[in-house]
Design a protein around this motif. Structure first.
Motif, PDB file in Angstrom:
ATOM      1  N   LYS A  85       0.808  -1.233   0.000  1.00 12.34           N
ATOM      2  CA  LYS A  85       0.000   0.000   0.000  1.00 12.34           C
ATOM      3  C   LYS A  85       0.838   1.279   0.000  1.00 12.34           C
ATOM      4  O   LYS A  85       0.314   2.356   0.287  1.00 12.34           O
ATOM      5  CB  LYS A  85      -0.975   0.013   1.191  1.00 12.34           C
ATOM      6  N   ARG A  86       2.138   1.148  -0.271  1.00 19.14           N
ATOM      7  CA  ARG A  86       2.973   2.357  -0.362  1.00 19.14           C
ATOM      8  C   ARG A  86       4.189   2.036  -1.230  1.00 19.14           C
ATOM      9  O   ARG A  86       4.649   0.896  -1.265  1.00 19.14           O
ATOM     10  CB  ARG A  86       3.418   2.839   1.024  1.00 19.14           C
ATOM     11  N   LYS A  87       4.678   3.065  -1.906  1.00 26.18           N
ATOM     12  CA  LYS A  87       5.829   2.876  -2.777  1.00 26.18           C
ATOM     13  C   LYS A  87       7.065   2.487  -1.963  1.00 26.18           C
ATOM     14  O   LYS A  87       7.274   2.980  -0.849  1.00 26.18           O
ATOM     15  CB  LYS A  87       6.107   4.153  -3.562  1.00 26.18           C
ATOM     16  N   LYS A  88       7.846   1.595  -2.523  1.00 19.94           N
ATOM     17  CA  LYS A  88       9.081   1.079  -1.924  1.00 19.94           C
ATOM     18  C   LYS A  88       8.848   0.388  -0.581  1.00 19.94           C
ATOM     19  O   LYS A  88       9.764   0.224   0.219  1.00 19.94           O
ATOM     20  CB  LYS A  88      10.113   2.203  -1.766  1.00 19.94           C
ATOM     21  N   GLY A  89       7.589  -0.014  -0.362  1.00 20.17           N
ATOM     22  CA  GLY A  89       7.271  -0.687   0.906  1.00 20.17           C
ATOM     23  C   GLY A  89       7.818  -2.097   0.976  1.00 20.17           C
ATOM     24  O   GLY A  89       8.040  -2.640   2.065  1.00 20.17           O
ATOM     25  N   VAL A  90       8.056  -2.708  -0.192  1.00 17.79           N
ATOM     26  CA  VAL A  90       8.515  -4.098  -0.209  1.00 17.79           C
ATOM     27  C   VAL A  90       9.879  -4.234   0.445  1.00 17.79           C
ATOM     28  O   VAL A  90      10.137  -5.176   1.214  1.00 17.79           O
ATOM     29  CB  VAL A  90       8.572  -4.633  -1.668  1.00 17.79           C
ATOM     30  N   MET A  91      10.793  -3.291   0.179  1.00 13.36           N
ATOM     31  CA  MET A  91      12.174  -3.434   0.634  1.00 13.36           C
ATOM     32  C   MET A  91      12.394  -3.027   2.086  1.00 13.36           C
ATOM     33  O   MET A  91      13.528  -3.059   2.577  1.00 13.36           O
ATOM     34  CB  MET A  91      13.110  -2.635  -0.283  1.00 13.36           C
ATOM     35  N   LYS A  92      11.318  -2.661   2.770  1.00 11.58           N
ATOM     36  CA  LYS A  92      11.461  -2.403   4.207  1.00 11.58           C
ATOM     37  C   LYS A  92      11.765  -3.724   4.902  1.00 11.58           C
ATOM     38  O   LYS A  92      11.173  -4.763   4.584  1.00 11.58           O
ATOM     39  CB  LYS A  92      10.179  -1.780   4.774  1.00 11.58           C
ATOM     40  N   LEU A  93      12.667  -3.688   5.870  1.00 13.15           N
ATOM     41  CA  LEU A  93      13.089  -4.919   6.535  1.00 13.15           C
ATOM     42  C   LEU A  93      11.908  -5.613   7.224  1.00 13.15           C
ATOM     43  O   LEU A  93      11.813  -6.845   7.226  1.00 13.15           O
ATOM     44  CB  LEU A  93      14.192  -4.601   7.549  1.00 13.15           C
ATOM     45  N   VAL A 107      -1.155 -15.514   6.997  1.00 14.39           N
ATOM     46  CA  VAL A 107      -1.248 -14.157   6.423  1.00 14.39           C
ATOM     47  C   VAL A 107      -1.980 -13.236   7.389  1.00 14.39           C
ATOM     48  O   VAL A 107      -1.544 -12.103   7.660  1.00 14.39           O
ATOM     49  CB  VAL A 107      -1.969 -14.195   5.054  1.00 14.39           C
ATOM     50  N   ASN A 108      -3.115 -13.706   7.914  1.00 14.00           N
ATOM     51  CA  ASN A 108      -3.910 -12.881   8.848  1.00 14.00           C
ATOM     52  C   ASN A 108      -3.124 -12.531  10.109  1.00 14.00           C
ATOM     53  O   ASN A 108      -3.300 -11.461  10.695  1.00 14.00           O
ATOM     54  CB  ASN A 108      -5.197 -13.618   9.240  1.00 14.00           C
ATOM     55  N   LYS A 109      -2.252 -13.451  10.495  1.00 11.10           N
ATOM     56  CA  LYS A 109      -1.482 -13.250  11.719  1.00 11.10           C
ATOM     57  C   LYS A 109      -0.295 -12.308  11.500  1.00 11.10           C
ATOM     58  O   LYS A 109       0.037 -11.491  12.379  1.00 11.10           O
ATOM     59  CB  LYS A 109      -0.986 -14.621  12.212  1.00 11.10           C
ATOM     60  N   VAL A 110       0.345 -12.414  10.336  1.00 10.01           N
ATOM     61  CA  VAL A 110       1.612 -11.706  10.094  1.00 10.01           C
ATOM     62  C   VAL A 110       1.413 -10.359   9.414  1.00 10.01           C
ATOM     63  O   VAL A 110       2.138  -9.400   9.678  1.00 10.01           O
ATOM     64  CB  VAL A 110       2.547 -12.604   9.243  1.00 10.01           C
ATOM     65  N   PHE A 111       0.430 -10.261   8.515  1.00 14.70           N
ATOM     66  CA  PHE A 111       0.239  -9.034   7.729  1.00 14.70           C
ATOM     67  C   PHE A 111      -1.006  -8.276   8.209  1.00 14.70           C
ATOM     68  O   PHE A 111      -2.124  -8.718   7.931  1.00 14.70           O
ATOM     69  CB  PHE A 111       0.088  -9.362   6.236  1.00 14.70           C
ATOM     70  N   PRO A 112      -0.841  -7.184   8.932  1.00 17.03           N
ATOM     71  CA  PRO A 112      -1.999  -6.395   9.380  1.00 17.03           C
ATOM     72  C   PRO A 112      -2.802  -5.886   8.165  1.00 17.03           C
ATOM     73  O   PRO A 112      -2.225  -5.392   7.192  1.00 17.03           O
ATOM     74  CB  PRO A 112      -1.371  -5.212  10.139  1.00 17.03           C
ATOM     75  N   LYS A 113      -4.118  -6.031   8.229  1.00 23.70           N
ATOM     76  CA  LYS A 113      -4.962  -5.688   7.086  1.00 23.70           C
ATOM     77  C   LYS A 113      -4.956  -4.194   6.767  1.00 23.70           C
ATOM     78  O   LYS A 113      -5.216  -3.806   5.640  1.00 23.70           O
ATOM     79  CB  LYS A 113      -6.394  -6.167   7.338  1.00 23.70           C
ATOM     80  N   ASP A 114      -4.668  -3.367   7.764  1.00 24.68           N
ATOM     81  CA  ASP A 114      -4.651  -1.925   7.497  1.00 24.68           C
ATOM     82  C   ASP A 114      -3.389  -1.495   6.747  1.00 24.68           C
ATOM     83  O   ASP A 114      -3.345  -0.413   6.167  1.00 24.68           O
ATOM     84  CB  ASP A 114      -4.783  -1.143   8.805  1.00 24.68           C
TER      85      ASP A 114
END
Length: 803
Positions: free
Chosen positions: A473-481, A586-593
Motif C-alpha cells: 500500500k505504499r511505494k518502496k514498501g517491499v524493501m522495508k526490513l 497471512v492474517n497473523k503476520v500481515f496487518p490488514k490496514d
C-alpha cells in the motif's frame, strides 16, 4: 383447435418436403457449403479453461496479478536424473542445449547450470557483480567436482530451483516471452524447436530428458484434443453404423444415416466457426455427440417408413406419414434433448455457455437434416426388399417385449422394492462424492508428459504455479526490513508444506545479497539486520545486475511483491486445507490496514472454478427439470402426469450420482455435464411412451391396462433400439485418453441404460398403480399438443407424379 393446427402444420410440412425435393437438397448443400466457409475461423484453445465468470472476485484478483507481473505460466523445465550427466562430454552437451534454446525468438531467457551466476562483492566499486560458475566449456573432471561442491553445498539460493541436492537431479528453466504464451506461436516453438532439439540431445548422450511446465503441458494436451476429435468421429460413425446395420440389416439405410449425421458434423463445425468459439475439451465432444444423438432420429424415421410400407405398400403415403406422424414426436424429443444442453447457457461460466450454445443448436440442426434428407432420399430409391423388413418380425425382440410386459404385470411390487432400494443406496453413495479441482487430473495418464509431471512432483514438488501477491500500500514498501521479515515468516510455512515447492521471492535475493556481502559464506544466507541492510543496499543500488534480478519479484514502484511456489497435483480438500493454513498465517503476520495479501495462480483459479461449477450443476439440472416439466405440463395439462414422468427419469440420475460416490469418481468439469445431458436424452423415451399411451387410451375406450401394455409393446422396440445406440455411442468416449471424457462416456451410458429400464418397467408400473387417479382425466382426452396423430387421421395422398 391446437390439435387441428398441429395436424395441418405437419401436413403442410410433408407437402413442402415431398414436392420440393430438388430445391431442398440444393438448399441443404448450399447451407453446408456456407457453413464450411466458416471452418477457417475454428481455432484450438491455447489457454486453460476458465470456469469462473469474468467479474468473479477470484478472476479479478488473478487479472490484477497479471497486470502487475505479466503471465505467470511461461516456464518450461527440462530435467535429468542421471549421475552420468556430470561428465565432461554430457555436461557440455547439456549446456550447449540450453544455449541453443536461448537463441529461439520465442524465448525470453534460459536459466541452466551454464547460466548460474555467483553474486560477488566488489569492494572498490562498492557494488555486487555477477560471476558465472562456468566461464567457458568444461575441460576437466576437477571443474565438475568444484561445480558440484559449490552448487550443492555453498549456494542455497539455487537449491530446489535448478537442482535437488538430495537426488542430484538437475533441471533447466526456459522462460517464454509472455506475449506468445497463449498464442499458436507457443505450439510452433514446442513442436518445431524444443522437441526436436531434446530428441537430438537424447540421441547424442543417451540421457532421458524429462520436460514439463504449463506451456509445454498445455500444448501437448491441446494436441491430444485435436487428435481425439478425428478418432471419436470415426469411432462414433463405426459403432453406431454397425449397430444400425445389425438392427436393420440394410446397407442402404445404414448409408443414408451416415450421410445425414456426416452433414450434422459439418454443420456443427460450421456453427463453432461462425460463432468464432475455441475448440476446448468440451466443444470437441460435440461432433461425435451429434452422431450418437442423430442416429436414433434416423432409426425412428426409417423404422416408421418401413413399417408403413409393409402395412400398405404405398411409398409416397408412407413417406408422408413418416413426416406427419413421426416429425412432431421427433421434434419434441430433440427439443427436450437440446433443452438439457441449453441450460448450460444460463450459467455464468463462458466455457459451459459455449458448450451449451453449440450443442443445442447442433441438435436442432441434426433434427432438421434428418427430417429433410431421409424422406427425400427414399423418394428416389426403390421399395425396400423383403429382407430389409425382416427386422420388424425379429423373435428375440418379441421375447424382450414379452419379458417387459410380464414384469409389469406380475412383478410390480418387486420393481418398486428394487427402485426404493436403489434410491436409498444411491443417496448413501452421493454423500461420498468428492470434488476435484485439478488442472491435470483429466489428462492422459499414459502420455509421456503426464509421467514427466509426476517426475517433477517427486523431485521438485510440482509444476503448477501458486502465486501470493503482497501489496504494501505504499511505494518502496517491499524493501522495508519489516516487510521482508513478514514475507519470510510466510515462506517458512510454505517450505514446511509437503505439497508445495521451495518459494522464490525477493526475500531469497536479499538473503543471497547478504551472503555475497560476507564473501559467499553460506552461513550468512539470511535476512540482514537493520544496520547490515544499509550497507548491503548501498552495494545493491550500484549493481545493475541486482536490479535486473529484482524485476521479476518486485514491481517498478516497489509497492508489490510476489512469492512464487509450485504445487503438486493434489485434491480439492488438501488444497483448501493448505489455503486455509496459509491464510491463517497471512492474517497473523500481515496487518490488514497495512497490507493486502492475495493468493492466486492458475491452479488455484481452476480449483475455485470447479467449486463454482458444482453450484452451477444444481442450477443447470434444476433448470432442465423445470423446462421439461413445463413442457410436459403444456402437453398433458396434468400435474400427476408430470410427477409420473419425472420419477423414472430422476431415479437413474440419483443412481448414477450414487455410483460416482461408490466408485470414487469425483465431481469435476467433465462429469458435471453428465446429469443435464442424460436427463435431456432419457426423457425422450418418456415422451414417446406417454404420447403412445394417451393414443392407446382413446383407441381402447380408456381401458388403462390394455392401453399400457399396447403402448409398451409399440414403443418398447424403438426405445430399446435407440437406447442401445445411445449406450454404445456414448461408450465410445471411454476410449479417450482424457480421464474426464472416459468418466463422461461411462456415466452417461450407464445413466441411459438405467433410464431405459426405468421407462420400460417403472413408468408403466406407476401408470397401472395410479390408474384411478389419472384414468378419467379430461386432460388426457384432449392434450395441448398431439404428439402422435391418430392412426385414423386422413392422409392427403400424393400421386406418383409428385414423387
Amino acid at each position: 383447435m391446437f390439435k387441428l393446427f398441429t395436424k395441418s402444420f405437419w401436413d403442410v410440412v410433408a407437402r413442402l418436403i415431398l414436392r420440393n425435393k430438388i430445391a431442398i437438397i440444393l438448399g441443404v448443400l448450399i447451407a453446408t457449403g456456407l457453413l464450411a466457409t466458416q471452418w477457417k475461423h475454428m481455432r484450438f484453445t491455447y489457454t486453460e479453461a476458465n470456469l469462473l465468470p469474468d467479474d468473479h472476485p477470484i478472476n479479478i484478483e488473478y487479472n490484477d496479478f497479471l497486470n502487475i507481473f505479466g503471465e505467470e505460466g511461461n516456464l518450461i523445465v527440462l530435467g535429468v536424473k542421471d549421475s552420468t550427466l556430470f561428465t565432461i562430454e554430457k555436461l557440455n552437451a547439456w549446456n550447449k542445449l540450453s544455449q541453443s534454446l536461448k537463441k529461439a525468438a520465442e524465448v525470453e531467457t534460459v536459466v541452466s547450470i551454464k547460466d548460474l551466476q555467483k553474486l560477488i562483492k566488489d569492494n572498490k566499486k562498492e557494488q555486487f557483480v555477477l560471476e558465472p560458475f562456468i566461464k567457458d566449456s568444461i575441460t576437466s573432471m576437477k571443474q565438475i567436482d568444484v561445480l558440484q561442491e559449490e552448487l550443492f553445498e555453498k549456494y542455497p539460493f539455487y537449491d530446489n530451483f535448478l537442482f535437488n541436492k538430495e537426488t542430484k537431479t538437475v533441471r533447466t528453466a526456459i522462460y517464454l516471452k509472455k506475449d506468445i504464451v497463449n498464442t499458436p506461436v507457443r505450439k510452433d516453438f514446442v513442436f518445431q524447436n524444443l522437441i526436436p532439439e531434446i530428441k537430438a540431445f537424447e540421441a547424442q548422450t543417451h540421457l532421458d530428458v524429462r520436460v514439463s511446465g504449463m506451456p509445454y503441458v498445455r500444448t501437448l494436451n491441446a494436441q491430444n484434443i485435436v487428435d481425439e476429435i478425428g478418432k471419436f468421429i470415426g469411432l462414433a460413425l463405426a459403432v453406431t453404423s454397425l449397430i444400425f446395420f445389425f438392427f436393420f440389416r440394410s446397407l442402404r439405410a445404414t448409408f443414408i444415416s451416415l450421410v445425414v449425421v456426416s452433414f450434422g458434423v459439418m454443420w456443427t463445425f460450421g456453427i463453432i466457426g461462425l460463432l468464432k468459439y475455441e475448440i476446448t475439451v468440451l466443444t470437441a465432444l460435440i461432433p461425435p455427440l451429434i452422431i450418437v444423438i442423430g442416429i436414433p432420429n434416423c432409426i425412428f424415421l426409417i423404422n416408421k417408413y418401413q413399417h408403413e410400407v409393409k402395412l400398405h405398400g404405398n411409398k409416397v403415403k408412407s413417406l408422408q406419414r413418416v413426416i406427419t406422424k413421426i416429425g412432431n414426436a421427433t421434434l419434441m424429443t430433440n427439443v427436450t434433448t437440446a433443452s438439457g444442453f441449453a441450460t448450460f447457457i444460463l450459467t455464468e461460466s463462458q466455457l459451459l455457455k459455449e458448450f451449451g450454445i453449440v450443442a443445442s443448436l447442433s441438435i436442432l440442426a441434426i433434427f432438421i437434416l434428418c427430417l429433410l434428407i431421409i424422406p427425400i432420399i427414399y423418394t428416389f430409391l426403390p421399395y425396400p426388399k423383403d429382407r430389409h423388413l425382416e427386422h420388424l418380425n425379429k423373435r428375440w425382440i418379441g421375447g424382450f417385449v414379452d419379458w417387459m410386459e410380464r414384469m409389469v404385470k406380475q412383478k410390480r411390487i418387486a420393481i418398486y422394492i428394487t427402485s426404493v432400494a436403489l434410491l436409498i443406496l444411491s443417496i448413501i453413495g452421493i454423500f461420498q462424492i468428492k470434488i476435484s479441482g485439478s488442472l491435470i487430473e483429466d489428462m492422459s495418464k499414459k502420455a509421456d508428459f503426464f509421467q514427466d509431471i509426476r517426475f517433477f512432483e517427486e523431485e521438485f514438488n510440482g509444476i503448477m504455479p501458486l502465486e501470493i501477491l503482497v501489496d504494501t500500500k505504499r511505494k518502496k514498501g517491499v524493501m522495508k526490513l519489516s516487510t521482508l521479515k513478514r514475507m519470510e515468516e510466510l515462506e517458512e510455512v510454505i517450505s514446511e508444506t509437503p505439497s508445495l515447492s521451495k518459494p522464490i521471492s525477493v526475500v531469497s535475493l536479499v538473503k543471497y545479497s547478504k551472503q555475497a556481502y560476507y564473501n559467499g559464506n553460506p552461513k550468512y544466507y539470511q535476512l540482514p539486520t537493520s544496520q547490515e541492510k544499509n550497507f548491503i543496499m548501498t552495494y545493491a543500488k550500484n549493481s545493475s545486475s541486482e536490479i535486473d534480478l529484482l524485476k521479476n519479484f518486485v514491481d517498478s514502484t516497489g509497492q508489490y511483491a510476489r512469492i512464487t511456489t509450485f504445487m503438486k497435483d493434489i485434491g480439492t480438500d488438501k488444497m483448501e486445507r493448505i489455503e486455509e493454513n496459509l491464510q491463517n498465517k497471512v492474517n497473523k503476520v500481515f496487518p490488514k490496514d497495512k497490507f493486502d495479501v492475495t493468493m492466486t495462480g492458475k491452479a488455484l483459479v481452476f480449483q475455485k472454478g470447479t467449486k463454482y461449477l458444482v453450484k452451477n450443476l444444481a442450477i443447470s439440472l434444476s433448470l432442465a427439470i423445470l423446462l421439461i416439466s413445463i413442457f410436459m405440463a403444456y402437453m398433458f395439462r396434468s400435474f400427476r402426469m408430470i410427477v409420473i414422468s419425472l420419477i423414472p427419469n430422476l431415479l437413474p440420475l440419483v443412481v448414477t450420482a450414487g455410483l460416482m460416490g461408490y466408485l470414487n469418481v469425483p465431481i469435476k468439469p467433465s462429469t458435471i455435464l453428465v446429469f443435464s445431458i442424460a436427463f435431456g436424452i432419457s426423457v425422450d423415451d418418456t415422451i414417446h411412451f406417454l404420447a403412445k399411451y394417451r393414443q392407446e387410451l382413446q383407441a381402447n375406450h380408456w381401458k388403462i391396462k390394455k392401453s399400457v401394455y399396447a403402448a409398451l409393446r409399440e414403443t418398447g422396440v424403438s426405445m430399446f433400439y435407440t437406447s442401445i445406440v445411445l449406450f454404445f455411442g456414448f461408450l465410445v468416449f471411454t476410449f479417450s485418453s482424457f480421464g474426464g471424457t472416459v468418466a463422461l462416456g461411462a456415466l452417461v451410458s450407464a445413466t441411459l441404460l438405467f433410464a431405459m429400464l426405468s421407462n420400460l418397467l417403472l413408468l408403466p408400473s406407476l401408470l397401472l398403480s395410479l390408474e384411478r387417479s389419472i384414468a378419467n382425466k379430461q386432460v388426457l382426452r384432449q392434450p395441448t399438443i398431439n404428439i402422435i396423430p391418430e392412426e385414423n387421421d386422413d392422409d392427403e395422398n400424393l400421386d406418383d407424379s409428385e414423387e
